[in-house]
Design a protein around this motif. Structure first.
Motif, PDB file in Angstrom:
ATOM      1  N   CYS A  75      53.134  57.230  80.787  1.00  0.00           N
ATOM      2  CA  CYS A  75      52.925  55.840  80.350  1.00  0.00           C
ATOM      3  C   CYS A  75      51.499  55.730  79.832  1.00  0.00           C
ATOM      4  O   CYS A  75      50.538  55.976  80.564  1.00  0.00           O
ATOM      5  N   LEU A  92      56.655  48.907  86.887  1.00  0.00           N
ATOM      6  CA  LEU A  92      56.641  49.755  85.699  1.00  0.00           C
ATOM      7  C   LEU A  92      58.075  50.071  85.287  1.00  0.00           C
ATOM      8  O   LEU A  92      58.896  50.459  86.125  1.00  0.00           O
ATOM      9  N   TRP A  94      60.620  51.712  81.867  1.00  0.00           N
ATOM     10  CA  TRP A  94      60.754  52.409  80.587  1.00  0.00           C
ATOM     11  C   TRP A  94      62.082  52.010  79.951  1.00  0.00           C
ATOM     12  O   TRP A  94      63.097  51.853  80.636  1.00  0.00           O
ATOM     13  N   VAL A 113      62.780  57.989  85.523  1.00  0.00           N
ATOM     14  CA  VAL A 113      61.368  57.620  85.691  1.00  0.00           C
ATOM     15  C   VAL A 113      60.900  58.105  87.048  1.00  0.00           C
ATOM     16  O   VAL A 113      61.560  57.878  88.075  1.00  0.00           O
ATOM     17  N   ALA A 116      55.429  56.967  87.285  1.00  0.00           N
ATOM     18  CA  ALA A 116      54.940  56.323  86.062  1.00  0.00           C
ATOM     19  C   ALA A 116      55.221  57.123  84.813  1.00  0.00           C
ATOM     20  O   ALA A 116      54.745  56.770  83.739  1.00  0.00           O
ATOM     21  N   LEU A 118      58.113  59.354  82.227  1.00  0.00           N
ATOM     22  CA  LEU A 118      59.500  59.464  81.794  1.00  0.00           C
ATOM     23  C   LEU A 118      59.858  60.943  81.695  1.00  0.00           C
ATOM     24  O   LEU A 118      59.264  61.682  80.912  1.00  0.00           O
ATOM     25  N   TYR A 131      59.939  55.260  72.716  1.00  0.00           N
ATOM     26  CA  TYR A 131      60.120  54.787  74.082  1.00  0.00           C
ATOM     27  C   TYR A 131      58.977  53.847  74.442  1.00  0.00           C
ATOM     28  O   TYR A 131      57.810  54.090  74.089  1.00  0.00           O
ATOM     29  N   CYS A 133      56.894  51.716  77.350  1.00  0.00           N
ATOM     30  CA  CYS A 133      56.510  51.571  78.757  1.00  0.00           C
ATOM     31  C   CYS A 133      56.022  50.142  78.978  1.00  0.00           C
ATOM     32  O   CYS A 133      55.160  49.652  78.242  1.00  0.00           O
ATOM     33  N   GLU A 143      52.995  46.039  77.062  1.00  0.00           N
ATOM     34  CA  GLU A 143      53.892  47.077  76.574  1.00  0.00           C
ATOM     35  C   GLU A 143      53.177  47.983  75.583  1.00  0.00           C
ATOM     36  O   GLU A 143      52.310  47.531  74.837  1.00  0.00           O
TER      37      GLU A 143
END
Length: 428
Positions: A75, A92, A94, A113, A116, A118, A131, A133, A143
């Motif tokens: 992230c 948090l 995703w 996830v 923090a 992916l 993607y 976060c 974001e």
């Protein structure tokens, strides 16, 4: 007990009726609240999920990965070393840009996830995309997006998935297998295998030395033939499943940089300043046609680094500057006082420059500039002296004229007569 009757209506109410009336009124209110309040719908305050989220843009770093390998996307708003200390009230999430579905938390799914980040175990070409976060708490939502592109491992994809590294001709240098920290942070027996093209570089190779326990490959006496593609790889085991992680490096060999002996051309040995003022002392070094990047230049105070000598940053070392004047190379680093204090007058400041060919230092001291000047001090005395001299000359001149006039006016027989200019007027 006196009864309370309604037919006897008078302005004055009997004291015995008051408690009964109060109890009756409270009972009616209780019944009304119980029956009516469930029907009243109060407006709901917007939840955190309903609040608008601020989009901070796309992260500058894109991920170009090989299909079939593990991939971890961090992230971008959260550094990996900060995540363990993140507040528990931060949420948090995703999700993929073209899907409203959130990526699940946990290690059961191929894409999930964790801490923090992916995770793709492994990544597929269909995972290519953007993607996002999202970080939320009770008062803020932020974001940021990350771009992922997955390639098939073919010769055509090498320019996209390779990492550029440079070594100098006729020197020894290191190649680094990049972006492995997410998979090696808890490993004590790290084993990296290196290939040049498709040829394994074994332990008996005299040209390439695999530095054990690290992600580095030592290349001895670099030649033009060493340029090309290198592959480094390691094994990764997650929940009993074995994965291979590879990185491809494109090595470019540049000419060896020339160096010259550095020469400090400034500052002066003594710098005059005022206490409490801001002062900048530049250290300028002449390199001629030599390379600037291989020359180190720094300031010291009493043989101690400036950062260590002044942890409060009242005195700092400024930003390094590299420039060219009349086709000659220079580097310069300033020493900045903000402000100058009396204790700096006894400090030994030293500019230090070095490279592989030479080493030089130049000491400088800071002294308080005095405002006293002998010229300024003697100016009033000189003026007084000139005034007194003018008065004396004026009186002497008048006295000489009076004597001459008297000698021409009086009879020579009156030798004892004293003549003064004031008496001449009386004689007339």
């Amino acid at each position: 007990m006196q009864s309370c009757r309604l037919q006897d209506i008078r302005p004055k109410i009997s004291p015995s009726c008051v408690p009964q009336k109060v109890l009756g009124t409270m009972f009616i209110l209780l019944v009304w609240i119980t029956t009516v309040s469930p029907l009243v719908i109060l407006p709901e305050e917007p939840t955190v999920a309903q609040k608008k989220c601020q989009f901070s843009g796309k992260h500058f770093k894109g991920y170009f990965k090989v299909e079939g390998e593990p991939v971890i996307l961090r992230c971008p708003q959260v550094k990996s070393w900060l995540w363990p200390s993140m507040p528990p009230n931060v949420n948090l999430m995703w999700h993929r840009n073209d899907s409203a579905q959130l990526v699940p938390v946990g290690e059961d799914a191929r894409v999930h996830v964790k801490d923090a980040a992916l995770w793709f175990l492994p990544v597929r070409q269909g995972d290519s995309g953007t993607y996002i976060c999202t970080l939320r708490n009770a008062s803020h939502c932020d974001e940021m997006s990350v771009e992922l592109k997955v390639f098939e491992k073919t010769e055509a994809s090498l320019p996209f998935i390779s990492y550029r590294q440079i070594l100098r001709l006729s020197t020894s240098g290191l190649l680094v297998c990049p972006e492995l920290s997410d998979f090696t942070h808890d490993k004590t027996d790290l084993k990296i295998q290196w290939y040049k093209g498709s040829v394994l570089l074994d332990e008996d190779n005299k040209k390439f030395v695999n530095v054990r326990g690290t992600t580095r490959l030592l290349v001895l006496n670099v030649s033009a033939e060493d340029a090309g593609y290198y592959t480094c790889g390691m094994a990764f085991i997650h929940r009993g499943v074995h994965y291979n992680i590879t990185r491809i490096i494109k090595l470019r060999v540049n000419k060896r940089l020339e160096e010259t002996i550095p020469v400090i051309v400034s500052p002066h040995q003594t710098i005059l300043t005022s206490l409490g003022s801001k002062l900048t002392i530049p250290c300028k070094v002449f390199l001629g046609s030599g390379d600037q990047s291989t020359t180190m230049l720094l300031w010291m105070a009493n043989n101690t680094n400036i950062e260590t000598a002044y942890p409060g940053h009242r005195i700092t070392q400024g930003q390094r500057q590299e420039y060219t004047e009349n086709n000659e190379n220079y580097i310069e680093v300033p020493l900045i006082f903000d402000p100058v204090k009396r204790e700096d007058l006894n400090m030994d400041f030293k500019c230090v420059v070095s490279n592989t060919l030479g080493f030089q230092t130049l000491r400088t001291t800071v002294k308080e500039a005095t405002t006293f000047s002998w010229g300024i001090a003697l100016a009033p005395l000189s003026l007084v002296f000139l005034v007194l001299l003018g008065i004396w000359m004026h009186r002497r001149y008048k006295h000489k004229i009076g004597k001459t006039y008297c000698s021409n006016l009086l009879n020579p027989r009156h030798q004892d007569f004293q003549c003064h200019p004031t008496k001449i007027k009386e004689i007339k």
